[in-house]
Design a protein around this motif. Structure first.
Motif, PDB file in Angstrom:
ATOM      1  N   ARG A   1       0.855  -1.193   0.000  1.00  0.00           N
ATOM      2  CA  ARG A   1       0.000   0.000   0.000  1.00  0.00           C
ATOM      3  C   ARG A   1       0.890   1.242   0.000  1.00  0.00           C
ATOM      4  NH1 ARG A   1      -4.728  -2.167   0.521  1.00  0.00           N
ATOM      5  NH2 ARG A   1      -5.022  -4.071   1.706  1.00  0.00           N
ATOM      6  N   PHE A   2       0.399   2.288  -0.643  1.00  0.00           N
ATOM      7  CA  PHE A   2       1.167   3.528  -0.773  1.00  0.00           C
ATOM      8  C   PHE A   2       0.410   4.663  -0.114  1.00  0.00           C
ATOM      9  CE2 PHE A   2       2.117   0.679  -4.251  1.00  0.00           C
ATOM     10  CZ  PHE A   2       3.475   0.520  -4.073  1.00  0.00           C
ATOM     11  N   ASP A   3       1.027   5.238   0.885  1.00  0.00           N
ATOM     12  CA  ASP A   3       0.439   6.329   1.662  1.00  0.00           C
ATOM     13  C   ASP A   3       1.234   7.593   1.346  1.00  0.00           C
ATOM     14  OD1 ASP A   3      -1.106   7.582   3.710  1.00  0.00           O
ATOM     15  OD2 ASP A   3       0.574   7.307   5.089  1.00  0.00           O
ATOM     16  N   ALA A   4       0.553   8.652   0.912  1.00  0.00           N
ATOM     17  CA  ALA A   4       1.220   9.906   0.553  1.00  0.00           C
ATOM     18  C   ALA A   4       0.620  11.035   1.381  1.00  0.00           C
ATOM     19  CB  ALA A   4       1.045  10.186  -0.932  1.00  0.00           C
ATOM     20  N   ASN A   5       1.485  11.739   2.133  1.00  0.00           N
ATOM     21  CA  ASN A   5       1.039  12.806   3.032  1.00  0.00           C
ATOM     22  C   ASN A   5       1.824  14.080   2.766  1.00  0.00           C
ATOM     23  OD1 ASN A   5      -0.620  11.031   4.936  1.00  0.00           O
ATOM     24  ND2 ASN A   5       1.356  10.009   4.895  1.00  0.00           N
ATOM     25  N   VAL A   6       1.225  15.201   3.144  1.00  0.00           N
ATOM     26  CA  VAL A   6       1.870  16.505   3.016  1.00  0.00           C
ATOM     27  C   VAL A   6       1.677  17.237   4.336  1.00  0.00           C
ATOM     28  CG1 VAL A   6       1.869  18.698   1.775  1.00  0.00           C
ATOM     29  CG2 VAL A   6       1.403  16.581   0.541  1.00  0.00           C
ATOM     30  N   ALA A   7       2.748  17.849   4.844  1.00  0.00           N
ATOM     31  CA  ALA A   7       2.651  18.639   6.081  1.00  0.00           C
ATOM     32  C   ALA A   7       1.599  19.738   5.885  1.00  0.00           C
ATOM     33  CB  ALA A   7       4.006  19.256   6.416  1.00  0.00           C
ATOM     34  N   PRO A   8       0.872  20.088   6.955  1.00  0.00           N
ATOM     35  CA  PRO A   8      -0.235  21.055   6.835  1.00  0.00           C
ATOM     36  C   PRO A   8       0.181  22.421   6.275  1.00  0.00           C
ATOM     37  CG  PRO A   8      -0.235  20.020   9.005  1.00  0.00           C
ATOM     38  CD  PRO A   8       1.003  19.563   8.306  1.00  0.00           C
ATOM     39  N   ASN A   9       1.412  22.842   6.484  1.00  0.00           N
ATOM     40  CA  ASN A   9       1.833  24.160   6.029  1.00  0.00           C
ATOM     41  C   ASN A   9       2.476  24.146   4.644  1.00  0.00           C
ATOM     42  OD1 ASN A   9       3.981  22.704   7.071  1.00  0.00           O
ATOM     43  ND2 ASN A   9       5.038  24.492   7.892  1.00  0.00           N
ATOM     44  N   LEU A  10       2.317  23.053   3.895  1.00  0.00           N
ATOM     45  CA  LEU A  10       2.866  22.945   2.550  1.00  0.00           C
ATOM     46  C   LEU A  10       1.714  22.818   1.552  1.00  0.00           C
ATOM     47  CD1 LEU A  10       5.456  22.636   0.806  1.00  0.00           C
ATOM     48  CD2 LEU A  10       5.236  20.161   1.142  1.00  0.00           C
ATOM     49  N   PRO A  11       1.558  23.775   0.623  1.00  0.00           N
ATOM     50  CA  PRO A  11       0.419  23.741  -0.305  1.00  0.00           C
ATOM     51  C   PRO A  11       0.668  22.807  -1.498  1.00  0.00           C
ATOM     52  CG  PRO A  11       1.691  25.717  -0.724  1.00  0.00           C
ATOM     53  CD  PRO A  11       2.352  25.003   0.444  1.00  0.00           C
ATOM     54  N   TRP A  12       0.921  21.554  -1.237  1.00  0.00           N
ATOM     55  CA  TRP A  12       1.176  20.575  -2.292  1.00  0.00           C
ATOM     56  C   TRP A  12       0.128  19.469  -2.242  1.00  0.00           C
ATOM     57  CZ3 TRP A  12       7.037  19.121  -3.025  1.00  0.00           C
ATOM     58  CH2 TRP A  12       7.764  20.280  -3.338  1.00  0.00           C
ATOM     59  N   ARG A  13      -0.162  18.892  -3.412  1.00  0.00           N
ATOM     60  CA  ARG A  13      -0.945  17.655  -3.506  1.00  0.00           C
ATOM     61  C   ARG A  13       0.040  16.570  -3.900  1.00  0.00           C
ATOM     62  NH1 ARG A  13      -5.958  17.286  -6.849  1.00  0.00           N
ATOM     63  NH2 ARG A  13      -5.972  15.361  -5.692  1.00  0.00           N
ATOM     64  N   PHE A  14      -0.064  15.438  -3.255  1.00  0.00           N
ATOM     65  CA  PHE A  14       0.911  14.363  -3.412  1.00  0.00           C
ATOM     66  C   PHE A  14       0.145  13.050  -3.449  1.00  0.00           C
ATOM     67  CE2 PHE A  14       4.187  11.816  -0.798  1.00  0.00           C
ATOM     68  CZ  PHE A  14       4.874  11.391  -1.920  1.00  0.00           C
ATOM     69  N   THR A  15       0.185  12.357  -4.594  1.00  0.00           N
ATOM     70  CA  THR A  15      -0.598  11.136  -4.736  1.00  0.00           C
ATOM     71  C   THR A  15       0.184  10.056  -5.489  1.00  0.00           C
ATOM     72  OG1 THR A  15      -1.593  12.011  -6.756  1.00  0.00           O
ATOM     73  CG2 THR A  15      -2.852  12.303  -4.720  1.00  0.00           C
ATOM     74  N   PRO A  16       0.010   8.795  -5.067  1.00  0.00           N
ATOM     75  CA  PRO A  16       0.623   7.693  -5.817  1.00  0.00           C
ATOM     76  C   PRO A  16      -0.245   7.364  -7.029  1.00  0.00           C
ATOM     77  CG  PRO A  16      -0.546   6.830  -3.921  1.00  0.00           C
ATOM     78  CD  PRO A  16      -0.652   8.329  -3.851  1.00  0.00           C
ATOM     79  N   GLU A  17       0.348   6.754  -8.036  1.00  0.00           N
ATOM     80  CA  GLU A  17      -0.413   6.374  -9.230  1.00  0.00           C
ATOM     81  C   GLU A  17      -1.500   5.356  -8.898  1.00  0.00           C
ATOM     82  OE1 GLU A  17       1.763   3.076 -11.770  1.00  0.00           O
ATOM     83  OE2 GLU A  17       3.244   4.537 -11.094  1.00  0.00           O
ATOM     84  N   THR A  18      -1.297   4.590  -7.846  1.00  0.00           N
ATOM     85  CA  THR A  18      -2.266   3.600  -7.403  1.00  0.00           C
ATOM     86  C   THR A  18      -2.176   3.490  -5.883  1.00  0.00           C
ATOM     87  OG1 THR A  18      -2.994   1.297  -7.642  1.00  0.00           O
ATOM     88  CG2 THR A  18      -0.633   1.685  -7.710  1.00  0.00           C
ATOM     89  N   PRO A  19      -3.275   3.203  -5.207  1.00  0.00           N
ATOM     90  CA  PRO A  19      -3.191   3.092  -3.743  1.00  0.00           C
ATOM     91  C   PRO A  19      -2.526   1.802  -3.253  1.00  0.00           C
ATOM     92  CG  PRO A  19      -5.459   2.819  -4.482  1.00  0.00           C
ATOM     93  CD  PRO A  19      -4.643   3.156  -5.696  1.00  0.00           C
ATOM     94  N   ALA A  20      -2.519   0.762  -4.110  1.00  0.00           N
ATOM     95  CA  ALA A  20      -1.934  -0.515  -3.690  1.00  0.00           C
ATOM     96  C   ALA A  20      -1.651  -1.373  -4.917  1.00  0.00           C
ATOM     97  CB  ALA A  20      -2.868  -1.250  -2.738  1.00  0.00           C
ATOM     98  N   ILE A  21      -0.672  -2.280  -4.751  1.00  0.00           N
ATOM     99  CA  ILE A  21      -0.384  -3.274  -5.788  1.00  0.00           C
ATOM    100  C   ILE A  21      -0.107  -4.600  -5.100  1.00  0.00           C
ATOM    101  CG2 ILE A  21       0.559  -1.624  -7.464  1.00  0.00           C
ATOM    102  CD1 ILE A  21       3.383  -2.576  -6.664  1.00  0.00           C
ATOM    103  N   LYS A  22      -0.254  -5.664  -5.868  1.00  0.00           N
ATOM    104  CA  LYS A  22       0.132  -6.990  -5.394  1.00  0.00           C
ATOM    105  C   LYS A  22       1.411  -7.362  -6.135  1.00  0.00           C
ATOM    106  CE  LYS A  22      -4.342  -8.813  -4.030  1.00  0.00           C
ATOM    107  NZ  LYS A  22      -4.099  -8.752  -2.625  1.00  0.00           N
ATOM    108  N   ILE A  23       2.424  -7.800  -5.369  1.00  0.00           N
ATOM    109  CA  ILE A  23       3.689  -8.208  -5.993  1.00  0.00           C
ATOM    110  C   ILE A  23       4.168  -9.519  -5.389  1.00  0.00           C
ATOM    111  CG2 ILE A  23       4.362  -5.810  -6.425  1.00  0.00           C
ATOM    112  CD1 ILE A  23       6.503  -6.172  -4.226  1.00  0.00           C
TER     113      ILE A  23
END
Length: 190
Positions: A68-90
């Motif tokens: 699973r891929f979790d992407a976060n941004v600190a509250p004082n940073l005006p960025w959007r940060f997202t993985p291409e997919t929320p999860a993969i099976k490998i």
């Protein structure tokens, strides 16, 4: 021992020098503790710190895990940060690449860097990164978008770790923090 060292003034001076040496040593350890802890985590995978690998795994196992891929941004940073997919099976040992999109939604340029960890923490020593964007300072202009990739595999040694036998899901979590000159602005303010 000289007579000066046995006198009250000599003992006071020796005590003061000893206290000064202890204080200097403690200060040195305080400054060295963060880099030493980071080095320890990087070498051992302690605290969910993924390991750095120089080459892909030498074998691929039949065992499949969900990453699973979790992407976060600190509250004082005006960025959007997202993985291409929320999860993969490998499959364990299989090399994978996952791309993230980072966008500055603010009205001014912003500089930031990502930190990461792996959950469960015991999985950190088996999560092998071949390429990563973590701890690299990035500056995005207002409205600018960039892509960044992480290339990784799960070390086949996970099959020999009894503590990982019941683990079926691993989460790779990134957080972007504002930074300047390679340091988090939160840490600079302390």
């Amino acid at each position: 021992m000289s007579d000066t060292d046995r006198s009250p003034a000599g003992r006071t001076r020796n005590t003061a020098l000893t206290c000064l040496a202890v204080a200097a040593g403690m200060l040195g350890l305080a400054y060295a503790s963060v880099p030493l802890y980071n080095l320890f985590c990087t070498v051992t995978g302690f605290g969910g710190t993924p390991m750095l690998a120089s080459r892909p795994a030498d074998r691929v196992l039949d065992r499949t895990l969900t990453i699973r891929f979790d992407a976060n941004v600190a509250p004082n940073l005006p960025w959007r940060f997202t993985p291409e997919t929320p999860a993969i099976k490998i499959k364990v040992g299989e090399t994978q690449t996952v791309t993230y999109t980072i966008r500055n939604t603010g009205v001014a340029p912003a500089t930031a860097m990502a930190t990461y960890n792996v959950l469960p923490e015991l999985a950190g020593s088996h999560f092998m990164k071949l390429e990563c964007f973590c701890f690299q300072e990035n500056t995005l202009q207002a409205g600018e978008t960039m892509e960044a990739a992480v290339v990784f595999y799960i070390d086949p040694a996970i099959a020999d770790d009894p503590g990982m036998a019941d683990v079926h899901d691993i989460t790779l979590s990134y957080t972007y923090f504002p930074s300047k000159n390679g340091k988090s602005l939160e840490a600079s303010a302390e």
